[in-house]
Design a protein around this motif. Structure first.
Motif, PDB file in Angstrom:
ATOM      1  N   UNK A  76       0.849  -1.163  -0.031  1.00 24.44           N
ATOM      2  CA  UNK A  76       0.016   0.064  -0.092  1.00 24.44           C
ATOM      3  C   UNK A  76       0.802   1.217  -0.068  1.00 24.44           C
ATOM      4  N   UNK A  77       2.120   1.341   0.821  1.00 19.91           N
ATOM      5  CA  UNK A  77       2.783   2.475   0.743  1.00 19.91           C
ATOM      6  C   UNK A  77       3.493   2.548  -0.668  1.00 19.91           C
ATOM      7  N   UNK A  78       3.913   1.674  -1.182  1.00 22.41           N
ATOM      8  CA  UNK A  78       4.510   1.737  -2.583  1.00 22.41           C
ATOM      9  C   UNK A  78       3.743   2.226  -3.812  1.00 22.41           C
ATOM     10  N   UNK A  79       2.343   1.786  -3.401  1.00 18.72           N
ATOM     11  CA  UNK A  79       1.272   2.214  -4.392  1.00 18.72           C
ATOM     12  C   UNK A  79       1.154   3.643  -4.170  1.00 18.72           C
ATOM     13  N   UNK A  80       0.999   4.094  -2.963  1.00 20.03           N
ATOM     14  CA  UNK A  80       0.975   5.504  -2.588  1.00 20.03           C
ATOM     15  C   UNK A  80       2.117   6.244  -3.238  1.00 20.03           C
ATOM     16  N   UNK A  81       3.380   5.877  -3.189  1.00 18.57           N
ATOM     17  CA  UNK A  81       4.474   6.468  -3.691  1.00 18.57           C
ATOM     18  C   UNK A  81       4.383   6.537  -5.206  1.00 18.57           C
ATOM     19  N   UNK A  82       3.922   5.277  -5.731  1.00 19.95           N
ATOM     20  CA  UNK A  82       3.949   5.466  -7.279  1.00 19.95           C
ATOM     21  C   UNK A  82       2.715   6.536  -7.718  1.00 19.95           C
ATOM     22  N   UNK A  83       1.687   6.572  -6.810  1.00 24.62           N
ATOM     23  CA  UNK A  83       0.541   7.627  -7.415  1.00 24.62           C
ATOM     24  C   UNK A  83       1.239   8.974  -7.223  1.00 24.62           C
ATOM     25  N   UNK A  84       1.885   9.234  -6.056  1.00 20.96           N
ATOM     26  CA  UNK A  84       2.356  10.498  -5.698  1.00 20.96           C
ATOM     27  C   UNK A  84       3.355  10.941  -6.718  1.00 20.96           C
ATOM     28  N   UNK A  85       4.214   9.997  -7.132  1.00 17.54           N
ATOM     29  CA  UNK A  85       5.324  10.570  -8.163  1.00 17.54           C
ATOM     30  C   UNK A  85       5.003  10.372  -9.711  1.00 17.54           C
ATOM     31  N   UNK A  86       3.928   9.530  -9.890  1.00 22.01           N
ATOM     32  CA  UNK A  86       3.568   9.636 -11.353  1.00 22.01           C
ATOM     33  C   UNK A  86       3.952   8.299 -11.743  1.00 22.01           C
ATOM     34  N   UNK A  87       4.718   7.525 -10.985  1.00 21.03           N
ATOM     35  CA  UNK A  87       5.625   6.228 -11.629  1.00 21.03           C
ATOM     36  C   UNK A  87       4.290   5.096 -11.655  1.00 21.03           C
ATOM     37  N   UNK A  88       4.447   4.409 -12.590  1.00 18.98           N
ATOM     38  CA  UNK A  88       3.239   3.256 -12.783  1.00 18.98           C
ATOM     39  C   UNK A  88       4.075   1.996 -12.630  1.00 18.98           C
ATOM     40  N   UNK A  89       5.268   1.972 -12.420  1.00 18.56           N
ATOM     41  CA  UNK A  89       5.811   0.448 -12.462  1.00 18.56           C
ATOM     42  C   UNK A  89       5.888  -0.347 -13.616  1.00 18.56           C
ATOM     43  N   UNK A  90       6.989  -1.293 -13.924  1.00 21.31           N
ATOM     44  CA  UNK A  90       7.172  -1.938 -15.040  1.00 21.31           C
ATOM     45  C   UNK A  90       6.043  -3.006 -15.252  1.00 21.31           C
ATOM     46  N   UNK A  91       5.374  -3.252 -14.288  1.00 23.22           N
ATOM     47  CA  UNK A  91       4.352  -4.406 -14.561  1.00 23.22           C
ATOM     48  C   UNK A  91       3.038  -3.643 -15.059  1.00 23.22           C
ATOM     49  N   UNK A  92       2.829  -2.504 -14.723  1.00 21.83           N
ATOM     50  CA  UNK A  92       1.470  -1.815 -14.855  1.00 21.83           C
ATOM     51  C   UNK A  92       1.438  -1.718 -16.465  1.00 21.83           C
ATOM     52  N   UNK A  93       0.438  -1.828 -17.018  1.00 21.32           N
ATOM     53  CA  UNK A  93       0.332  -1.851 -18.700  1.00 21.32           C
ATOM     54  C   UNK A  93      -0.918  -0.880 -18.598  1.00 21.32           C
ATOM     55  N   UNK A  94      -1.144  -0.049 -19.719  1.00 19.66           N
ATOM     56  CA  UNK A  94      -1.886   0.840 -20.056  1.00 19.66           C
ATOM     57  C   UNK A  94      -3.281   0.208 -20.559  1.00 19.66           C
ATOM     58  N   UNK A  95      -4.568   0.567 -20.313  1.00 19.13           N
ATOM     59  CA  UNK A  95      -5.599  -0.196 -20.889  1.00 19.13           C
ATOM     60  C   UNK A  95      -5.703  -0.094 -22.562  1.00 19.13           C
ATOM     61  N   UNK A  96      -5.881  -0.934 -22.993  1.00 21.21           N
ATOM     62  CA  UNK A  96      -5.979  -0.974 -24.474  1.00 21.21           C
ATOM     63  C   UNK A  96      -7.474  -0.686 -24.983  1.00 21.21           C
ATOM     64  N   UNK A  97      -7.741   0.323 -25.742  1.00 19.81           N
ATOM     65  CA  UNK A  97      -9.153   0.570 -26.182  1.00 19.81           C
ATOM     66  C   UNK A  97      -9.231  -0.092 -27.526  1.00 19.81           C
ATOM     67  N   UNK A  98     -10.384  -0.680 -27.450  1.00 19.60           N
ATOM     68  CA  UNK A  98     -10.761  -1.669 -28.755  1.00 19.60           C
ATOM     69  C   UNK A  98     -12.150  -0.855 -29.142  1.00 19.60           C
ATOM     70  N   UNK A  99     -12.424  -1.143 -30.329  1.00 22.35           N
ATOM     71  CA  UNK A  99     -13.753  -0.880 -31.022  1.00 22.35           C
ATOM     72  C   UNK A  99     -14.520  -1.864 -30.944  1.00 22.35           C
ATOM     73  N   UNK A 100     -15.830  -1.807 -30.998  1.00 15.50           N
ATOM     74  CA  UNK A 100     -16.707  -2.612 -30.661  1.00 15.50           C
ATOM     75  C   UNK A 100     -16.523  -3.869 -31.796  1.00 15.50           C
ATOM     76  N   UNK A 101     -16.466  -5.103 -31.498  1.00 15.49           N
ATOM     77  CA  UNK A 101     -16.463  -6.112 -32.252  1.00 15.49           C
ATOM     78  C   UNK A 101     -15.125  -6.500 -32.757  1.00 15.49           C
TER      79      UNK A 101
END
Length: 111
Positions: A76-101
């Motif tokens: 929890x403390x590390x997640x708070x640090x990542x949020x506060x510093x804008x770091x996402x961590x190497x394991x975090x992947x951005x959500x991929x948007x797809x068009x319907x179908x």
């Protein structure tokens, strides 16, 4: 012993960690998910005497480590640090948007 053309591997920070040889279960307490409780105390005591506490903490933050005690911090403390510093961590992947179908398979050619 390495020959003249062979160089020894550079030392890794983990080689100097105080937790080497400790019971690894103490670093994964159930109470560590929110705030460190009595279960986390043994791990935190080891971390606080560790010569590589900062590289350990940095590694865990940079790699998105969400389990256990690393560098005297809980998940929890590390997640708070990542949020506060804008770091996402190497394991975090951005959500991929797809068009319907569109298929879920990312290997399909664009277009």
């Amino acid at each position: 012993m390495p020959g003249p053309s062979e160089r020894p591997e550079p030392a890794d920070w983990r080689d100097h960690a105080a937790c080497v040889g400790e019971d690894l279960e103490i670093f994964f307490p159930l109470s560590g998910f929110s705030t460190p409780g009595a279960e986390a105390s043994p791990a935190l005591a080891v971390c606080r005497r560790c010569p590589v506490i900062l590289p350990c903490r940095t590694w865990a933050i940079d790699h998105g480590e969400d389990d256990g005690i690393w560098g005297a911090t809980t998940a929890a403390q590390r997640r708070a640090i990542r949020r506060a510093t804008g770091r996402t961590g190497a394991e975090a992947r951005p959500a991929v948007r797809r068009r319907s179908g569109e298929p879920l398979d990312d290997s399909s050619p664009p277009g």
